[in-house]
Write an enzyme that holds these catalytic residues in place. Structure first.
Site: not given
Ligand code: GLA
Length: 394
Positions: A175, A280
């Protein structure tokens, strides 16, 4: 006496009939839902997708500690790769400057090895779930560039070296991009500059040259964010930084993002010459505040005494069949897309095994009841699982 014998005979017939019905599967066992009672025991997801891509699941601390024994046979049956959900993040594994806590991670890796799984370590460098001291010196002042690089190097070297040759791949950086305008203004970026990304990959590669190294992020279907990450990966490759894959976190909803947006990103990353992974993966069935047109904010006290408003938490008592069907359809469409791009996709990994364990019950609004995964709260297969299996077989 007569009556008693009559009763006993009928009871016996009743018991026999019940046993026959049970064997025929006409009576639902505890926890079975109406939708799956008609279905057979599902075959293994990993086997169904063998030759296309790996099928993974995030594993949590309870599972590796043996406190969730019902999960284990499902994990070993359906998945051939596992990711550490939380237990390898900086805070749990390196809580204090000179203290590493490896117990849970050790068990996670041993579990993966025991079941011959592809093991993904998650994650080495991230802005979240990391203690403040990481960025400070002993007096609490902000570290300088060289000192922070050294700290990053020490952390990476210690963790990666411990599992060298055993963890197959690392989410090295997580991220680092933002929605719209380039790189996230994290402490890593502020203190080191964008080369922190290069360095993280180089340090990891230096310790375990055989491990695959990935960049992982959410909303990578969004065109602006896709552009940022394409630019980043190009720069890394030009600088001969070892990066082998991009993980597109699949935190999706029933309607959004569009399949086209996801597909554009799969193609764009693949064209850079790296593996593409859907990581995810989960599909929330709950409305957002905007959908429900409600400004409820648990952080401003709304959540302290009040329950989440029903409009934001509509399925507390169970998921209606119609929404089960919608979830199934969405998963079918997603897996049709993944299957179409099986030449580019290396792994599709779910963020958790069953609905009870999903982080989405508490994010972005705590205290809701979501249904994002393929197994329900009682560990039973949902219609979505059968849908995903059908796509593999078509
Ligand atoms: C991000 C991280 C994961 C996890 C989820 C929420 O996607 O990459 O490690 O924290 O948020 O569970």
């Amino acid at each position: 006496m007569e009556a008693k014998r009559f009763f006993t005979a009928y009871s016996l017939i009743g018991i026999l009939l019940f046993a026959v019905l049970l064997m025929e599967g006409c009576i639902q066992g505890e926890g079975k839902t109406a939708e799956n009672s008609a279905s057979e025991e599902p075959r293994s997801l990993a086997e169904a997708y063998e030759g296309m891509f790996k099928i993974g699941v995030a594993v949590n601390g309870w599972q590796v500690e043996g406190e969730d024994p019902q999960s284990l046979p499902l994990i070993t049956k359906h998945f051939n790769t596992i990711t550490a959900e939380n237990l390898m993040k900086w805070s749990p594994i390196h809580p204090e400057p000179n203290k590493y806590t490896f117990d849970a991670a050790d068990r996670f890796v041993a579990f993966g090895e025991q079941h011959d799984m592809f093991i993904v370590g998650h994650t080495l460098v991230w802005h979240s779930q990391i203690p403040d001291w990481t960025f400070e010196d002993e007096s609490g002042d902000e570290l300088g560039r060289e000192a922070l690089l050294q700290r990053m190097k020490d952390h990476i070297s210690t963790v990666v070296d411990r599992y060298k040759g055993r963890v197959d791949a690392w989410d090295v950086v997580n991220e680092a991009a933002t929605w719209s305008d380039g790189l996230r203004k994290s402490k890593w970026l502020e203190i080191i500059g964008k080369e922190y990304i290069d360095k993280a990959f180089q340090y990891t590669h230096a310790v375990d040259p055989d491990a695959e190294l990935y960049y992982n992020d959410y909303n990578l279907w969004a065109p602006d964010k896709r552009k940022t990450v394409v630019k980043m990966v190009k720069r890394l490759k030009e600088n001969h930084v070892p990066i082998h894959g991009v993980g597109m976190q699949g935190h999706y909803g029933l309607e959004s993002p569009s399949l086209k947006q996801i597909e554009e990103s799969i193609k764009a990353f693949s064209e850079l010459g790296v593996k593409v992974m859907i990581t995810e993966l989960d599909v929330s069935v709950l409305p957002s505040r905007e959908d429900a047109n409600i400004s409820y904010n648990p952080d401003e006290g709304d959540g302290a005494d009040n329950e989440v408003p029903e409009a934001l938490n509509p399925y507390k008592e169970g998921l209606p069949d119609s929404v089960h069907q919608q979830l199934r359809d969405r998963y079918v469409q997603l897996f049709e897309l993944f299957k179409k791009h099986q030449d580019k996709i290396d792994r599709v990994a779910f963020w958790g095994l069953n609905d009870r364990q999903s982080w989405l019950n508490n994010f972005p609004i705590p205290g809701r009841t979501d249904y994002p995964l393929l197994f329900d709260r009682e560990y039973q297969p949902k219609p979505a699982l059968y849908g995903v299996l059908e796509v593999a077989e078509d």
